[in-house]
Design an enzyme around this catalytic site. Structure first.
Site, PDB file in Angstrom:
ATOM      1  N   ASN A   9       0.847  -1.392  -0.077  1.00  0.00           N
ATOM      2  CA  ASN A   9       0.293   0.044  -0.305  1.00  0.00           C
ATOM      3  C   ASN A   9       0.756   1.184  -0.228  1.00  0.00           C
ATOM      4  O   ASN A   9       1.780   1.572   0.771  1.00  0.00           O
ATOM      5  CB  ASN A   9      -0.759  -0.242   1.092  1.00  0.00           C
ATOM      6  N   ASP A  69      -1.261  -3.803  10.735  1.00  0.00           N
ATOM      7  CA  ASP A  69      -2.734  -4.220  10.227  1.00  0.00           C
ATOM      8  C   ASP A  69      -3.835  -3.284  10.895  1.00  0.00           C
ATOM      9  O   ASP A  69      -3.476  -3.029  11.969  1.00  0.00           O
ATOM     10  CB  ASP A  69      -3.249  -5.214  10.848  1.00  0.00           C
TER      11      ASP A  69
HETATM   12  P1  IMP Z   1      -4.644  -2.958   5.785  1.00  0.00           P
HETATM   13  O1  IMP Z   1      -4.271  -2.454   6.754  1.00  0.00           O
HETATM   14  O2  IMP Z   1      -3.227  -2.726   4.857  1.00  0.00           O
HETATM   15  O3  IMP Z   1      -5.404  -4.557   5.741  1.00  0.00           O
HETATM   16  O4  IMP Z   1      -6.156  -2.258   4.974  1.00  0.00           O
HETATM   17  C1  IMP Z   1      -6.316  -1.555   6.379  1.00  0.00           C
HETATM   18  C2  IMP Z   1      -7.349  -0.372   5.428  1.00  0.00           C
HETATM   19  O5  IMP Z   1      -8.366  -0.002   6.644  1.00  0.00           O
HETATM   20  C3  IMP Z   1      -7.405   0.589   4.938  1.00  0.00           C
HETATM   21  O6  IMP Z   1      -7.703  -0.015   3.315  1.00  0.00           O
HETATM   22  C4  IMP Z   1      -7.778   1.833   4.468  1.00  0.00           C
HETATM   23  O7  IMP Z   1      -9.664   1.269   4.228  1.00  0.00           O
HETATM   24  C5  IMP Z   1      -8.679   1.682   6.384  1.00  0.00           C
HETATM   25  N1  IMP Z   1      -6.955   2.503   6.864  1.00  0.00           N
HETATM   26  C6  IMP Z   1      -6.779   2.108   7.965  1.00  0.00           C
HETATM   27  N2  IMP Z   1      -5.491   3.199   8.186  1.00  0.00           N
HETATM   28  C7  IMP Z   1      -5.918   3.786   7.479  1.00  0.00           C
HETATM   29  C8  IMP Z   1      -5.861   5.521   7.318  1.00  0.00           C
HETATM   30  O8  IMP Z   1      -4.745   6.078   8.340  1.00  0.00           O
HETATM   31  N3  IMP Z   1      -6.444   5.876   7.176  1.00  0.00           N
HETATM   32  C9  IMP Z   1      -8.205   5.368   5.750  1.00  0.00           C
HETATM   33  N4  IMP Z   1      -8.173   4.943   6.070  1.00  0.00           N
HETATM   34  C10 IMP Z   1      -7.578   3.453   7.107  1.00  0.00           C
END
Ligand code: IMP
Length: 200
Positions: A9, A69
């Protein structure tokens, strides 16, 4: 020192780099470390999912790897979408997913919400550092702001009158779940590197 962030990401990579650079830690992407993979996030908590990603990165690189995460917990959705924040958006745009959450919150009348971030760092010798960061707030009544990513435009941090997407990266990192978790992690890492470790 250099550390590999197990994430594909680019928004996270940018934020984590900005958070850790002042602390003397250079963050390498998976691509810079010469590996590209997507670990299956089938854990039941943020920490479990972060551990899965960190372990997969260590297996691929043999180096110290850190993963986070994170997600949005909405009171009106019983804490959801939580660990399913990314999947909740699915193939929709984030704007559509945000509108969905705003409608649910408007119907329920309970606006409380928080972002949570778990960080897990794994060493090739099996040691682990695990930390968490949370920012409390509420779901706003309008979708606003151009900065940040994901659900930022509808999340209003406690004590603020505008959404997290109205803050610059620096302002967001100073208060965010990710900023808090990674600064805690950096303190622990420093202790470990200086041989004063008390690894959680
Ligand atoms: P992962 O941690 O990559 O599985 O994804 C976490 C998901 O939570 C992201 O794709 C966002 O949709 C949301 N998310 C996590 N942190 C943030 C942030 O700082 N701002 C907005 N959305 C977030």
């Amino acid at each position: 020192m250099e550390i590999i962030l197990a994430s594909n990401n680019p928004d996270k990579l940018r934020e984590v780099r900005e958070i850790l650079a002042p602390l003397g830690i250079t963050v390498l992407s998976q691509a810079q470390a010469g590996c590209r993979f997507e670990a299956e996030e089938n854990g039941t908590s943020f920490t479990e999912n972060a551990r899965i990603k960190a372990l997969a990165a260590v297996a691929a690189t043999g180096k110290i790897c850190v993963a986070d995460d994170s997600g949005l917990e909405v009171d009106a959705m019983d804490g959801g979408p939580g660990i399913y924040s990314s999947r909740f958006c699915g193939d929709r745009t984030y704007k559509e997913a945000c509108r969905d959450i705003m409608e649910t919150v408007d119907r329920a009348g309970a606006r409380g919400a928080r972002f949570r971030c778990a960080v897990v760092c794994r060493f090739p010798d099996g040691r682990e550092i695990a930390c968490e960061g949370v920012i409390e707030g509420r779901i706003g009544r309008v979708y606003e702001g151009e900065h940040g990513f994901g659900y930022d435009p509808i999340f209003v941090p406690e004590g603020y009158g505008r959404s997290m997407a109205c803050l610059t990266d620096g302002e967001k990192n100073a208060i965010s779940h990710r900023g808090r978790a990674f600064r805690r992690f950096a303190e622990e890492l420093k202790r470990v590197m200086e041989g004063r470790e008390q690894i959680c």
